[in-house]
Design an enzyme around this catalytic site. Structure first.
Site, PDB file in Angstrom:
ATOM      1  N   LYS A 265     -12.506  -7.678   1.113  1.00  0.00           N
ATOM      2  CA  LYS A 265     -11.116  -7.582   0.657  1.00  0.00           C
ATOM      3  C   LYS A 265     -10.209  -8.329   1.629  1.00  0.00           C
ATOM      4  CE  LYS A 265      -7.335  -5.012   1.279  1.00  0.00           C
ATOM      5  NZ  LYS A 265      -6.409  -6.065   0.918  1.00  0.00           N
TER       6      LYS A 265
ATOM      7  N   GLU B  98     -10.430  -4.230  14.982  1.00  0.00           N
ATOM      8  CA  GLU B  98      -9.756  -5.202  15.853  1.00  0.00           C
ATOM      9  C   GLU B  98      -8.278  -5.097  15.537  1.00  0.00           C
ATOM     10  OE1 GLU B  98     -10.707  -7.108  18.223  1.00  0.00           O
ATOM     11  OE2 GLU B  98     -12.873  -6.866  17.963  1.00  0.00           O
TER      12      GLU B  98
ATOM     13  N   CYS C 291      -3.161 -12.099  17.304  1.00  0.00           N
ATOM     14  CA  CYS C 291      -3.302 -10.849  18.049  1.00  0.00           C
ATOM     15  C   CYS C 291      -3.378 -11.135  19.543  1.00  0.00           C
ATOM     16  CB  CYS C 291      -4.490 -10.044  17.568  1.00  0.00           C
ATOM     17  SG  CYS C 291      -5.955 -11.013  17.382  1.00  0.00           S
TER      18      CYS C 291
ATOM     19  N   GLU D 155       4.091  -4.379  19.747  1.00  0.00           N
ATOM     20  CA  GLU D 155       3.674  -5.671  19.192  1.00  0.00           C
ATOM     21  C   GLU D 155       4.726  -6.147  18.184  1.00  0.00           C
ATOM     22  OE1 GLU D 155       0.239  -5.984  16.450  1.00  0.00           O
ATOM     23  OE2 GLU D 155      -0.445  -7.590  17.756  1.00  0.00           O
TER      24      GLU D 155
HETATM   25  O1  TXE Z   1      -1.542  -5.624   8.398  1.00  0.00           O
HETATM   26  P1  TXE Z   1      -2.332  -4.459   7.698  1.00  0.00           P
HETATM   27  P2  TXE Z   1      -0.271  -6.430   7.836  1.00  0.00           P
HETATM   28  C1  TXE Z   1      -0.371  -6.448  12.883  1.00  0.00           C
HETATM   29  C2  TXE Z   1       0.929  -7.160  13.143  1.00  0.00           C
HETATM   30  C3  TXE Z   1       1.599  -7.155  11.816  1.00  0.00           C
HETATM   31  C4  TXE Z   1       1.181  -5.805  11.291  1.00  0.00           C
HETATM   32  C5  TXE Z   1       1.212  -5.657   9.807  1.00  0.00           C
HETATM   33  O2  TXE Z   1       1.688  -6.466  14.082  1.00  0.00           O
HETATM   34  O3  TXE Z   1       2.981  -7.255  11.903  1.00  0.00           O
HETATM   35  O4  TXE Z   1      -0.144  -5.644  11.753  1.00  0.00           O
HETATM   36  O5  TXE Z   1       0.482  -6.712   9.177  1.00  0.00           O
HETATM   37  C6  TXE Z   1      -5.690  -3.828   4.614  1.00  0.00           C
HETATM   38  N1  TXE Z   1      -7.129   1.112   4.293  1.00  0.00           N
HETATM   39  N2  TXE Z   1      -1.464  -7.348  12.624  1.00  0.00           N
HETATM   40  O6  TXE Z   1       0.620  -5.607   6.999  1.00  0.00           O
HETATM   41  O7  TXE Z   1      -1.458  -3.735   6.764  1.00  0.00           O
HETATM   42  C7  TXE Z   1      -4.673  -4.815   4.131  1.00  0.00           C
HETATM   43  O8  TXE Z   1      -4.610  -4.859   2.719  1.00  0.00           O
HETATM   44  C8  TXE Z   1      -7.852  -0.003   4.104  1.00  0.00           C
HETATM   45  C9  TXE Z   1      -2.328  -7.619  13.718  1.00  0.00           C
HETATM   46  O9  TXE Z   1      -0.775  -7.623   7.206  1.00  0.00           O
HETATM   47  O10 TXE Z   1      -3.012  -3.726   8.777  1.00  0.00           O
HETATM   48  C10 TXE Z   1      -5.171  -6.104   4.748  1.00  0.00           C
HETATM   49  O11 TXE Z   1      -6.275  -6.621   4.021  1.00  0.00           O
HETATM   50  N3  TXE Z   1      -7.338  -1.238   4.212  1.00  0.00           N
HETATM   51  C11 TXE Z   1      -3.599  -8.218  13.262  1.00  0.00           C
HETATM   52  C12 TXE Z   1      -5.641  -5.639   6.121  1.00  0.00           C
HETATM   53  O12 TXE Z   1      -5.947  -4.259   5.936  1.00  0.00           O
HETATM   54  C13 TXE Z   1      -6.051  -1.357   4.543  1.00  0.00           C
HETATM   55  C14 TXE Z   1      -3.515  -9.217  12.176  1.00  0.00           C
HETATM   56  C15 TXE Z   1      -4.610  -5.788   7.246  1.00  0.00           C
HETATM   57  O13 TXE Z   1      -3.381  -5.250   6.800  1.00  0.00           O
HETATM   58  C16 TXE Z   1      -5.250  -0.232   4.780  1.00  0.00           C
HETATM   59  C17 TXE Z   1      -2.608  -8.822  11.140  1.00  0.00           C
HETATM   60  C18 TXE Z   1      -5.839   1.045   4.641  1.00  0.00           C
HETATM   61  N4  TXE Z   1      -5.148   2.153   4.859  1.00  0.00           N
HETATM   62  C19 TXE Z   1      -1.608  -7.930  11.405  1.00  0.00           C
HETATM   63  N5  TXE Z   1      -4.005  -0.651   5.089  1.00  0.00           N
HETATM   64  C20 TXE Z   1      -4.493  -8.728  14.364  1.00  0.00           C
HETATM   65  N6  TXE Z   1      -5.203  -7.814  15.032  1.00  0.00           N
HETATM   66  O14 TXE Z   1      -4.584  -9.923  14.587  1.00  0.00           O
HETATM   67  C21 TXE Z   1      -4.025  -1.991   5.062  1.00  0.00           C
HETATM   68  N7  TXE Z   1      -5.240  -2.434   4.718  1.00  0.00           N
END
Ligand code: TXE
Length: 492
Positions: free
Chosen positions: A173, A248, A282, A382
């Site tokens: 996904k 991660e 990140c 962050e």
């Molecule tokens: O991340 P999400 P988002 C951080 C960064 C950013 C914030 C939000 O600070 O501003 O996260 O970004 C799926 N159960 N990083 O909204 O929501 C979601 O659909 C299962 C750091 O994009 O965490 C997507 O595929 N899956 C990071 C993925 O998880 C779930 C990189 C990431 O989404 C879920 C990106 C749930 N409960 C954002 N909730 C890094 N480590 O580099 C969400 N998803």
């Protein structure tokens, strides 16, 4: 405009639900493609296909599995320009970085394809005569890969490549913000000859598709990259099923400049670390900690160099900083800038959304520099945007104390010519990655990647450890004594 379905059992099919969402170019607002808002039922179909494909795939010799992965890497090499441009169009990173995203995927797939000829176990002597002991690595089963938008090609490849070479089948996904890059990637695996059902792809929300992947007991392990709150949700739901979930998450990465550093080099490093990918890595540098003797000169050079950055169309090779990914991300970053101002940090550069011409169509924020006191929210949380907090430190000890005093622990950097101090920093910085005289970004795929504290839950992707999250270790005892031998029992 392309209209995609979900990819189940080697076929692109319609979702069980007719609602779709659009993926857009964050620079122009152009709609690039539509994708289904997947359902739990879609995920169950994907799992069924992955379960069906598993027995044959896990028995396929690992070097043969590796060959298919290598073929994906070759196809990517041939199409690197086009794929790189797609990353830039869908995600907004500048074109050299778009191609870099693809190159990182190629590097990793080439590296992990070779794992098909290793998948090493151990052999060790037995405490009993005529007995042989070893470990073998086995696939876990059907695994779930949930990925973010900031490396839309590389991160899925890190996960899917390692999962597949180890003999697992996958339900994938992607982020709802970059499904087109993900779909193109799935097509490459198909073209490379991956058997039907081995890789399945469902788009949709974290709350529906993501949650079903996490909570369906037939998925035996999860690999997740994303935000901390989502990571905690994934981890706690998986815990109820005693399901391993590799996480991660974020970072609040410091770059330290000591008084003996090559200042020019250090400033060049921080520009790339803080404003590369518009700060949406990140491992992005979000804190610059400068020893007080060189603070003024470092700040002066930093502001000079930042003024020269070109912000604009990420497809233009002259551009240094592109847009942030979405309106929500733009709001989040601008909100943090306001928080910085409200808590009394001194805004030295940028701070605004850019307007006029091209800027009106996209989500452009000026590279922003604050002079901050350690402890302010902008120095602890962050932000994930082009925002850098500069903090003054008295000496090495003070710099390390500030660097470590955050909840995250992913990457770090120190610029110094003092070899003793460099080695001390390797020991002292509470992070998973330390760079000496280089910025906080720039992971190489044959080394482990991950962090400590709230950055994750202990595992490492990439490198020799890449395979750990996708294999079970089986311990094997072979007794060829032709009698009952008992371990730990004195009388035999
Ligand atoms: O991340 P999400 P988002 C951080 C960064 C950013 C914030 C939000 O600070 O501003 O996260 O970004 C799926 N159960 N990083 O909204 O929501 C979601 O659909 C299962 C750091 O994009 O965490 C997507 O595929 N899956 C990071 C993925 O998880 C779930 C990189 C990431 O989404 C879920 C990106 C749930 N409960 C954002 N909730 C890094 N480590 O580099 C969400 N998803």
């Amino acid at each position: 405009m392309e209209q995609y379905g979900i990819y189940i059992d080697g076929k692109w099919i319609k979702s069980t639900h007719s609602e779709t969402f659009e993926t857009k170019n964050p620079t122009t607002g152009e709609i690039l493609a539509t994708f289904p808002k997947g359902t739990k039922e879609d995920v169950r179909m994907a799992i069924e296909a992955a379960e069906k494909a598993l027995p044959k795939w896990r028995r396929t010799p690992a070097p043969k599995r590796g060959e298919i992965i290598l073929r994906v890497a070759q196809l990517m090499r041939e199409r690197k320009e086009g794929l790189g441009a797609l990353v830039t169009k869908e995600m907004g990173k500048v074109i050299v970085e778009g191609k870099g995203d693809v190159q990182e995927a190629i590097d990793f797939l080439e590296y992990i394809a070779g794992e098909g000829r290793r998948l090493l176990g151990e052999t060790t002597p037995s405490e009993l005569p005529n007995k042989f002991c070893m470990t073998v690595r086995q696939p876990i089963g059907v695994v779930g890969c949930i990925t973010p938008w900031n490396f839309p090609i590389a991160i899925p490849c890190w996960k899917i490549g390692a999962a597949l070479v180890a003999g697992n089948t996958v339900v994938f996904k992607p982020s709802g913000l970059t499904p087109l890059c993900a779909a193109k990637l799935v097509e490459l695996f198909e073209e490379a000859g991956l058997p039907q059902g081995v890789l399945n792809f469902v788009t949709g929300s974290g709350a529906v598709v993501g949650q079903e992947i996490v909570e369906n007991p037939k998925i035996r392990a999860i690999s997740f990259t994303g935000g901390v709150q989502s990571g905690i949700d994934v981890y706690s739901r998986a815990a109820k099923l005693l399901k391993p979930a590799h996480l991660e998450l974020g970072g609040k990465n410091p770059q330290i400049i000591m008084e003996d550093a090559n200042i020019e080099l250090a400033i060049e490093g921080v520009l790339f670390g803080a404003f590369g990918t518009a700060g949406q890595r990140c491992t992005a540098t979000s804190r610059l900690i400068v020893q007080r003797d060189v603070y003024d000169i470092a700040l002066e050079r930093l502001l000079e160099r930042t003024q020269a950055l070109k912000i604009g169309d990420p497809l233009d090779p002259e551009t240094h900083v592109g847009p942030v990914i979405s309106e929500d991300q733009e709001k989040k970053v601008l909100n943090y800038i306001q928080i910085g101002i409200d808590e009394g940090a001194k805004l030295l550069h940028g701070g605004k959304k850019l307007r006029g011409g091209l800027y009106d169509k996209g989500f452009f924020i000026e590279p922003t520099i604050f002079e901050a006191e350690h402890g302010m929210r902008i120095t602890k949380e962050e932000i994930f945007g082009p925002v850098l907090a500069v903090i003054k430190a008295n000496d090495y000890e003070d710099a390390v104390r500030i660097a470590n005093d955050v909840d995250y622990g992913l990457s770090s950097s120190i610029y110094t010519k003092d070899v003793v101090r460099a080695f001390r920093a390797i020991e002292d910085l509470e992070v998973g990655i330390t760079y000496i005289n280089a910025p906080t970004i720039g992971a190489e795929v044959h080394l482990p990647f991950g962090g400590v504290k709230n950055t994750g839950n202990g595992g490492r992707e990439a490198g020799t450890t890449a395979i750990d999250e996708f294999t079970e270790i089986k311990t094997v005892f072979i007794d060829y004594s032709n009698r009952l031998q008992k371990a730990q029992i004195d009388e035999q």
